[in-house]
Design a protein around this motif. Structure first.
Motif, short mmCIF file in Angstrom:
data_model
loop_
_atom_site.label_atom_id
_atom_site.label_comp_id
_atom_site.label_asym_id
_atom_site.label_seq_id
_atom_site.Cartn_x
_atom_site.Cartn_y
_atom_site.Cartn_z
N ARG A 29 0.88 -0.92 -0.10
CA ARG A 29 -0.11 0.10 -0.07
C ARG A 29 0.93 1.51 -0.24
O ARG A 29 0.46 2.31 -0.55
CB ARG A 29 -1.00 0.30 0.98
CG ARG A 29 -1.80 1.37 1.03
CD ARG A 29 -3.22 0.55 2.20
NE ARG A 29 -4.34 -0.21 1.63
CZ ARG A 29 -5.00 -0.87 2.78
NH1 ARG A 29 -5.97 0.39 3.25
NH2 ARG A 29 -6.24 -1.76 2.41
N LEU A 30 1.87 1.56 0.37
CA LEU A 30 2.99 1.97 0.60
C LEU A 30 3.79 2.49 -1.09
O LEU A 30 3.87 4.07 -1.36
CB LEU A 30 4.10 2.05 1.90
CG LEU A 30 3.38 1.76 3.47
CD1 LEU A 30 5.11 2.00 4.30
CD2 LEU A 30 2.91 3.32 3.80
N LEU A 53 2.29 1.59 -3.51
CA LEU A 53 1.23 2.46 -4.69
C LEU A 53 0.64 3.50 -4.46
O LEU A 53 0.64 4.26 -5.01
CB LEU A 53 0.37 0.78 -3.95
CG LEU A 53 0.24 0.00 -4.86
CD1 LEU A 53 -1.38 -0.79 -4.18
CD2 LEU A 53 0.36 -0.31 -6.07
N THR A 54 1.61 4.10 -3.05
CA THR A 54 0.49 5.54 -3.06
C THR A 54 2.78 6.15 -2.87
O THR A 54 2.20 7.58 -4.00
CB THR A 54 1.28 5.78 -1.07
OG1 THR A 54 -0.05 5.20 -0.37
CG2 THR A 54 0.65 7.58 -1.11
N VAL A 55 3.40 5.54 -3.57
CA VAL A 55 4.97 6.38 -3.46
C VAL A 55 4.18 6.73 -5.34
O VAL A 55 4.84 7.61 -5.36
CB VAL A 55 5.93 5.84 -3.45
CG1 VAL A 55 7.16 6.21 -3.76
CG2 VAL A 55 6.29 5.73 -1.72
N ASP A 110 -3.71 7.26 -6.98
CA ASP A 110 -4.53 8.18 -6.34
C ASP A 110 -5.56 7.98 -5.28
O ASP A 110 -5.22 8.43 -4.47
CB ASP A 110 -4.99 9.26 -6.98
CG ASP A 110 -3.67 9.83 -7.44
OD1 ASP A 110 -2.91 10.16 -7.03
OD2 ASP A 110 -3.65 10.10 -8.64
N GLU A 111 -6.24 6.87 -6.00
CA GLU A 111 -6.92 6.63 -4.95
C GLU A 111 -7.31 5.49 -4.18
O GLU A 111 -6.62 4.12 -4.44
CB GLU A 111 -8.81 5.86 -5.98
CG GLU A 111 -9.04 6.66 -6.95
CD GLU A 111 -10.33 7.70 -6.30
OE1 GLU A 111 -10.62 7.66 -5.78
OE2 GLU A 111 -9.91 9.43 -7.44
N SER A 112 -7.80 5.64 -2.23
CA SER A 112 -7.26 4.79 -1.38
C SER A 112 -8.14 3.74 -2.24
O SER A 112 -7.60 2.84 -1.77
CB SER A 112 -7.52 5.76 -0.50
OG SER A 112 -9.00 6.13 -0.41
N ARG A 158 -6.42 1.37 -4.23
CA ARG A 158 -4.64 0.92 -3.43
C ARG A 158 -5.17 -0.67 -2.65
O ARG A 158 -5.06 -1.02 -1.85
CB ARG A 158 -4.23 1.42 -2.74
CG ARG A 158 -3.70 3.11 -3.76
CD ARG A 158 -2.19 3.73 -2.43
NE ARG A 158 -3.07 4.15 -1.18
CZ ARG A 158 -3.84 5.87 -1.86
NH1 ARG A 158 -3.00 6.55 -2.71
NH2 ARG A 158 -4.35 6.63 -0.74
#
Length: 406
Positions: free
Chosen positions: A113-114, A116-118, A122-124, A127
């Motif tokens: 999850r981290l 994918l954020t990096v 964008d959409e939580s 992710r």
């Protein structure tokens, strides 16, 4: 000289509450562990931002709740007094599945999850759903692979082991080790016969079984154990008890192995002679034997070596690696053990190492003593092996005292 007599009682009194709290915590683990094993994956896969359609969320949550309730119930019926094999299979399978799901929900779910954020997802919700499918995918692959690994006939692991005190005549002695066969609720009669056929191809001088033959009594698991009677060795077939024998009428297993032609080394030894030199082959009961209440059952190294020439090299069979402290103090040359299963399902090996000094392979303990710990031939409980393959071990004993050629 400082008098510390006044401080020791205070230290003891301070440590008593800590020990009491630890004991209370240990008693709570069987209650806490199932909740964590099912609740953590449920939260990571269903309730941490995925926003699945309501029927999916309800159905998924119901499945996790069923696992949480069903696993301990099945294990109690399967492993408790009733000893129902079908219940044991269900409970064991759920235990292995929940462990793999729990492990990868944490080790893969959080870092992914981290990442994918990096990388800019964008959409939580996106992710969270990617994490869910990734965890479910790797869990399915590992369980399928782990099941195949657990059920296959083990590969042979071969290694040379030099014993400095061993005479030249014993050089090349072939010792085959099987252990932790754990015949149990899943009928493995055919697998047992294939294991024995593999052992017979190795042309062993000595074949050893270091315990945990089965889960269940000798009468109940006789058919699965019967192929052990076909094992061949030029010198001897020897056996020592494991802790699981003491859950299932250990003396019955000792008697059955004797009937099948194996020598139960219950705190005794025999001599293996070859090429004019002699090796002492000794065995001790498992370290849990004394607490079993069975008369005459205990781990007694002095009794095992009674009457043996102290100048001769000693090969010791002891089910648990933790016996190595006593073996090293007694001047044993090589101890053969099992018990750990190599962890069986990664990363359970970290918990095994809390209790045992070695996980798998050859290790040195003190100036003289070697320990070989097998990952085991079968499996216990969950029918999975993940990053801990089973094995049949061929140890070729080597002497440093070979005659020099002219």
């Amino acid at each position: 000289m400082t008098d510390t007599s006044d401080t020791r009682p205070a230290d003891s009194e301070a440590q008593a509450p800590r020990r009491s709290r630890l004991h209370r915590l240990m008693r709570c683990i069987p209650l806490i562990a199932p909740v964590l094993l099912w609740a953590v994956p449920c939260w990571v896969l269903l309730h941490s931002g995925q926003h699945w359609p309501l029927p999916v969320t309800l159905a998924g949550t119901a499945l996790f709740a069923l696992g949480l309730v069903g696993m301990p119930l099945a294990m109690v019926r399967g492993r408790g007094r009733r000893q129902q094999d079908r219940a044991a299979i269900v409970g064991d399978t759920l235990l292995g599945t929940s462990w793999v799901l729990f492990t990868w929900s944490i080790l893969l779910g959080v870092p992914l999850r981290l990442v994918l954020t990096v990388v800019g997802v964008d959409e939580s919700q996106d992710r969270a759903r990617i994490v869910t499918w990734a965890v479910l995918g790797i869990t399915a692959v590992l369980l399928a692979w782990g099941y195949a690994e657990a059920r296959r006939v083990p590969r042979v692991r071969r290694l040379d082991v030099q014993l400095p005190r061993m005479g030249a005549g014993l050089d090349g002695t072939r010792v085959v080790l099987i252990t932790d066969t754990h015949y149990g609720p899943l009928d493995r009669t055919r697998w047992s016969a294939q294991v024995c056929e593999t052992v017979n191809t190795l042309e062993a001088d000595l074949v050893c079984h270091t315990g945990d033959i089965a889960d269940g009594t000798a009468e109940r698991r006789r058919a699965q154990a019967a192929p052990l009677g076909t094992v061949r060795a030029t010198r001897a077939r020897v056996y020592v008890t494991g802790n699981h024998e003491y859950y299932s009428e250990a003396q019955g297993w000792v008697d059955l192995m004797d009937e099948l032609g194996w020598e139960p080394l219950r705190n005794r030894h025999l001599l293996l002679e070859r090429g004019g030199d002699t090796l002492v082959v000794a065995g001790v009961d498992d370290v849990t034997a004394e607490s079993s209440g069975l008369a005459g059952h205990r781990a007694h190294l002095a009794g095992a070596l009674n009457g043996a020439d102290p100048d001769l090299p000693v090969l010791l069979l002891a089910h648990q690696p933790k016996f190595i402290d006593r073996a090293a103090a007694g001047g044993i040359d090589l101890q053969l053990s099992g018990h750990t299963h190599g962890g069986q399902i990664w990363p359970f090996h970290h918990l095994v190492r809390i209790d045992q000094p070695a996980l798998a392979g050859l290790s040195q303990h003190g100036p003289r003593t070697l320990l070989y710990t097998s990952r085991g031939t079968g499996f216990w409980g969950p029918p999975f092996r993940v990053f801990a393959p089973n094995e049949i071990t061929l140890l070729v004993l080597r002497s440093p005292h070979l005659p020099t050629s002219m």
